[in-house]
Design a protein around this motif. Structure first.
Motif, PDB file in Angstrom:
ATOM      1  N   ASP A   1       0.914  -0.959  -0.004  1.00  0.00           N
ATOM      2  CA  ASP A   1      -0.049   0.205   0.123  1.00  0.00           C
ATOM      3  C   ASP A   1       0.856   1.224  -0.055  1.00  0.00           C
ATOM      4  OD1 ASP A   1      -2.090   1.717   0.258  1.00  0.00           O
ATOM      5  OD2 ASP A   1      -2.773   1.199   2.089  1.00  0.00           O
TER       6      ASP A   1
ATOM      7  N   ARG B   1       0.014   4.370   0.453  1.00  0.00           N
ATOM      8  CA  ARG B   1      -0.358   5.459   1.341  1.00  0.00           C
ATOM      9  C   ARG B   1       0.392   5.131   2.624  1.00  0.00           C
ATOM     10  NH1 ARG B   1      -6.451   3.824   1.669  1.00  0.00           N
ATOM     11  NH2 ARG B   1      -5.453   1.765   1.652  1.00  0.00           N
ATOM     12  N   GLY B   2       1.351   6.367   2.886  1.00  0.00           N
ATOM     13  CA  GLY B   2       2.137   6.292   4.262  1.00  0.00           C
ATOM     14  C   GLY B   2       3.454   5.716   3.929  1.00  0.00           C
ATOM     15  N   TYR B   3       3.650   5.206   2.779  1.00  0.00           N
ATOM     16  CA  TYR B   3       5.017   4.539   2.264  1.00  0.00           C
ATOM     17  C   TYR B   3       6.148   5.560   2.737  1.00  0.00           C
ATOM     18  CZ  TYR B   3       8.801   2.076   0.067  1.00  0.00           C
ATOM     19  OH  TYR B   3       9.930   1.460  -0.423  1.00  0.00           O
TER      20      TYR B   3
ATOM     21  N   THR C   1       2.010   4.188  -8.968  1.00  0.00           N
ATOM     22  CA  THR C   1       2.108   4.876  -7.915  1.00  0.00           C
ATOM     23  C   THR C   1       2.955   6.125  -7.972  1.00  0.00           C
ATOM     24  OG1 THR C   1       1.871   3.017  -6.347  1.00  0.00           O
ATOM     25  CG2 THR C   1       3.027   4.602  -5.121  1.00  0.00           C
TER      26      THR C   1
ATOM     27  N   ASN D   1      -0.274  10.930  -1.781  1.00  0.00           N
ATOM     28  CA  ASN D   1      -1.529  10.567  -1.679  1.00  0.00           C
ATOM     29  C   ASN D   1      -2.306  11.273  -2.623  1.00  0.00           C
ATOM     30  OD1 ASN D   1      -1.448   8.516   0.357  1.00  0.00           O
ATOM     31  ND2 ASN D   1      -1.559   9.905   1.883  1.00  0.00           N
TER      32      ASN D   1
END
Length: 123
Positions: free
Chosen positions: A23, A25-27, A67, A122
């Protein structure tokens, strides 16, 4: 019955070994970046599109194709946003492979590698 159990065991083993997207998000990871350019230009990437050394793209082992991530060179604080469109790097100890254009914007062409921070964006 033994064949069925053997097939199920093999399938579960192979499924566990498959690479999984993570995921974005927040990587937020820190590691070594490298770049690839002219000799790969025009070759097909893992996503199916041709590699363009002049585009702002990158290869990552697990982030999903498409991404967008911000890559910051920790030695000079320059950053660039790239789109993941390939798999790699294929060298142990590397976090991300950047296009030549992205590496140029980060000021890492001369050294070839740089310590970077990679952050998922994001949308």
């Amino acid at each position: 019955m033994k064949r069925l159990l053997g097939a199920c065991a093999l399938l579960s083993l192979l499924t566990g070994c498959a690479s999984h997207d993570i995921d974005p998000r927040g990587y937020d990871q820190t590691g070594t970046a490298s770049y690839y350019g002219a000799r790969h230009h025009g070759k097909r990437t893992a996503s199916g599109e041709p590699f363009n050394q002049h585009a702002l793209t990158a290869a990552h082992r697990q982030l999903p194709f498409g991404t967008r991530v911000r890559v910051t060179n920790l030695s000079n604080n320059k950053s660039v946003v790239v789109r993941i469109n390939d798999r790699g790097p294929h060298t142990r100890g590397r976090l991300i492979d950047l296009s030549r254009q992205a590496a140029e914007q980060l000021g890492m062409l001369r050294s070839g590698t740089a310590k970077v921070r990679v952050q998922g964006i994001n949308d």
